[in-house]
Write a protein that holds these residues in place. Structure first.
Motif, mmCIF file in Angstrom:
data_model
loop_
_atom_site.group_PDB
_atom_site.id
_atom_site.type_symbol
_atom_site.label_atom_id
_atom_site.label_comp_id
_atom_site.label_asym_id
_atom_site.label_seq_id
_atom_site.Cartn_x
_atom_site.Cartn_y
_atom_site.Cartn_z
ATOM 1 N N ASP A 38 0.781 -1.240 0.000
ATOM 2 C CA ASP A 38 0.000 0.000 0.000
ATOM 3 C C ASP A 38 0.811 1.289 0.000
ATOM 4 O O ASP A 38 0.246 2.371 -0.169
ATOM 5 N N SER A 58 -3.602 2.749 0.314
ATOM 6 C CA SER A 58 -4.607 2.367 1.310
ATOM 7 C C SER A 58 -5.469 3.566 1.669
ATOM 8 O O SER A 58 -4.990 4.704 1.692
ATOM 9 N N GLU A 60 -6.417 4.400 4.542
ATOM 10 C CA GLU A 60 -5.841 5.002 5.750
ATOM 11 C C GLU A 60 -4.687 5.931 5.388
ATOM 12 O O GLU A 60 -4.575 7.034 5.934
ATOM 13 N N GLY A 61 -3.839 5.494 4.459
ATOM 14 C CA GLY A 61 -2.727 6.344 4.040
ATOM 15 C C GLY A 61 -3.194 7.561 3.271
ATOM 16 O O GLY A 61 -2.664 8.673 3.451
ATOM 17 N N GLN A 63 -6.003 9.088 3.661
ATOM 18 C CA GLN A 63 -6.552 10.021 4.645
ATOM 19 C C GLN A 63 -5.443 10.814 5.325
ATOM 20 O O GLN A 63 -5.594 12.022 5.565
ATOM 21 N N GLN A 64 -4.330 10.177 5.642
ATOM 22 C CA GLN A 64 -3.212 10.900 6.242
ATOM 23 C C GLN A 64 -2.715 12.003 5.315
ATOM 24 O O GLN A 64 -2.485 13.135 5.742
ATOM 25 N N ASP A 339 1.155 5.550 6.805
ATOM 26 C CA ASP A 339 0.787 4.135 6.854
ATOM 27 C C ASP A 339 1.977 3.274 7.276
ATOM 28 O O ASP A 339 2.216 2.189 6.733
ATOM 29 N N THR A 356 -6.966 2.913 -5.543
ATOM 30 C CA THR A 356 -7.653 2.710 -4.265
ATOM 31 C C THR A 356 -9.098 2.279 -4.480
ATOM 32 O O THR A 356 -9.640 1.477 -3.711
ATOM 33 N N HIS A 362 -11.151 -3.588 0.128
ATOM 34 C CA HIS A 362 -12.287 -2.691 0.355
ATOM 35 C C HIS A 362 -13.388 -2.843 -0.700
ATOM 36 O O HIS A 362 -14.502 -2.329 -0.493
ATOM 37 N N HIS A 383 -14.663 2.639 4.614
ATOM 38 C CA HIS A 383 -13.740 3.711 4.995
ATOM 39 C C HIS A 383 -14.002 4.960 4.157
ATOM 40 O O HIS A 383 -14.230 4.872 2.943
ATOM 41 N N TYR A 385 -12.156 7.104 2.895
ATOM 42 C CA TYR A 385 -11.242 7.333 1.775
ATOM 43 C C TYR A 385 -11.048 6.091 0.903
ATOM 44 O O TYR A 385 -10.082 6.019 0.148
#
Length: 449
Positions: A38, A58, A60-61, A63-64, A339, A356, A362, A383, A385
């Motif tokens: 990811d 990812s 999560e990444g 979103q960061q 991430d 993504t 996902h 999620h 994102y």
């Protein structure tokens, strides 16, 4: 867990991944996520000119990068620099105080109430498109060209009102030239100065002059006049201290709105038509919903958006599979961790909705067209994102409600009038400023009613 250096494709000894990225960047990104995870590090170009950048896949990444650590990732990479040089310092490319000031002035023009007021312009252009398609002799149209024309006319009508015809031809022919020029310079390991009289520089400069001229002429003609179109509202916009946009800033915003407001919507509509043309059952369901709302033949209105949930789901699924902003980037202003992976200061970091949106953790069977993925219940369980065609965080697209309004109402008008069948069942795509069809996207029309 300590951060680690990310893996990446080995590439060739002298050129790294340059040939793969030049031939098929989206395919290279998909393969990188599948093979390396990811967060992936790419190297491309000859020794001494080699570019190194990071892809974050990812949710999560993403979103960061876009939200949680947005202050650490700036729009300072080569791509945004080239757009800024060609189309000015509008809302898409502005930074820091310039961006905050522009967003504060422009935001009131993109509230839901204000955007809903643009529905009449969309309906006018949709009705004209239906009439034109009804007269096509063989009933076959090229969806990408047609949707680009429709979306451009709609956004230009909203921007310029009665001056719409003065801008259409120049924008329609010059924007593709600028797009090719910007991309070629952004991916070049050593772009030549724009002042050098190369064929590419001359063509890019000529396209820029024509775009600037048509916008400047309309802005000058409007000086001192009041109007209700978006240009008039931009000219009258004032901050708390009375600050306003000057003529150059007005032009920069207009050019960015023309670019972002028509190319993204055109991509969504093109592939929504293509997908519905390949999936008759989903097309029948979408049309049944449209006829239950617009069966009396009246023009679509803003309030109809809420009554067309399945059609909205169709468009969201089209934007999942074919996001107009297929990849976009930032530059890390300091060393940080994304991430669980170390990102050095100054590194270019890209996120890719195209990849993504196909992430196997996902999205089940990610290549399958399934509007049911976007029921409220399934969206709530995903999620934030995992699906981000409009970006996210403090730099999320200001025009996302307008894009959805234009797309849903435009598609509703077409489905009410025509049954659609895909002529080209496979459509390869390529990366430009936005996602592009690499080949025709023809659909066959059968007039209804």
């Amino acid at each position: 867990m300590p951060a680690v250096r990310p893996p990446g494709p080995p590439g060739l000894p002298l050129l790294g991944s340059m040939l793969d990225l030049k031939r098929d960047p989206l395919g290279a990104y998909l393969a990188a996520q599948r093979d390396h995870g990811d967060v992936v590090r790419f190297s491309a170009g000859p020794p001494g000119l080699r570019a190194r950048f990071y892809l974050v896949f990812s949710p999560e990444g993403v979103q960061q990068v876009l939200a949680g650590q947005a202050a650490d990732f700036r729009k300072e990479n080569a791509f945004y620099h080239e757009i800024r040089q060609s189309l000015g310092n509008g809302l898409l490319t502005a930074q820091d105080e310039d961006y905050v000031r522009q967003r504060r002035l422009v935001q009131p023009l993109f509230t839901k109430r204000r955007v809903d007021g643009y529905a009449d312009a969309v309906a006018t252009e949709a009705a004209a498109l239906v009439e034109r398609w009804a007269a096509v002799p063989d009933g076959v149209v090229e969806a990408a060209d047609e949707m680009s024309r429709f979306a451009l006319r709609a956004v230009a009508r909203i921007l310029f009102g009665a001056d719409v015809e003065a801008a259409i031809d120049v924008v329609r022919t010059r924007f593709p030239v600028i797009g090719r020029y910007v991309r070629s310079r952004a991916i070049s390991p050593l772009p030549l100065p724009r002042s050098w009289p190369t064929a590419s520089n001359r063509e890019g400069a000529a396209a820029q002059r024509e775009l600037y001229r048509v916008c400047d002429d309309i802005i000058a003609r409007r000086a001192g006049q009041r109007s209700d179109d978006l240009l008039g509202l931009l000219a009258e916009a004032r901050g708390e201290d009375g600050e306003a946009l000057d003529a150059t800033e007005l032009r920069d915003q207009v050019l960015i709105f023309l670019l972002a407001g028509h190319e993204t919507t055109a991509t969504s509509l093109t592939f929504a038509l293509h997908l519905l043309g390949k999936h008759p059952e989903q097309q029948r369901r979408a049309r049944a919903e449209v006829m239950s709302v617009l069966g009396d033949g009246r023009p679509p209105r803003a309030e109809d958006l809420a009554a067309l949930p399945y059609l909205t789901m169709v468009l969201k699924e089209a934007m999942r599979l074919y996001p107009a902003a297929q990849t976009f980037g930032r530059r890390a202003s300091r060393a940080c961790t994304v991430d669980g992976v170390d990102i050095p200061a100054g590194a270019d970091v890209l996120v890719s909705p195209y990849v993504t949106h196909r992430h196997p953790e996902h999205w089940e069977d990610p290549e399958r067209f399934d509007p049911e993925r976007f029921t409220p219940e399934r969206e709530a369980g995903r999620h934030r994102y995992a699906w981000f065609p409009f970006g996210g965080g403090p730099r999320a697209c200001i025009g996302q409600h307008f894009s959805m309004l234009e797309s849903v109402l435009g598609l509703a008008a077409l489905l009410r009038a025509f049954e659609i069948e895909a002529v080209d069942t496979e459509v390869p795509v390529a990366s430009g400023i936005t996602l592009e069809a690499r080949g025709p996207v023809r659909i066959a029309l059968t007039r209804l009613g």
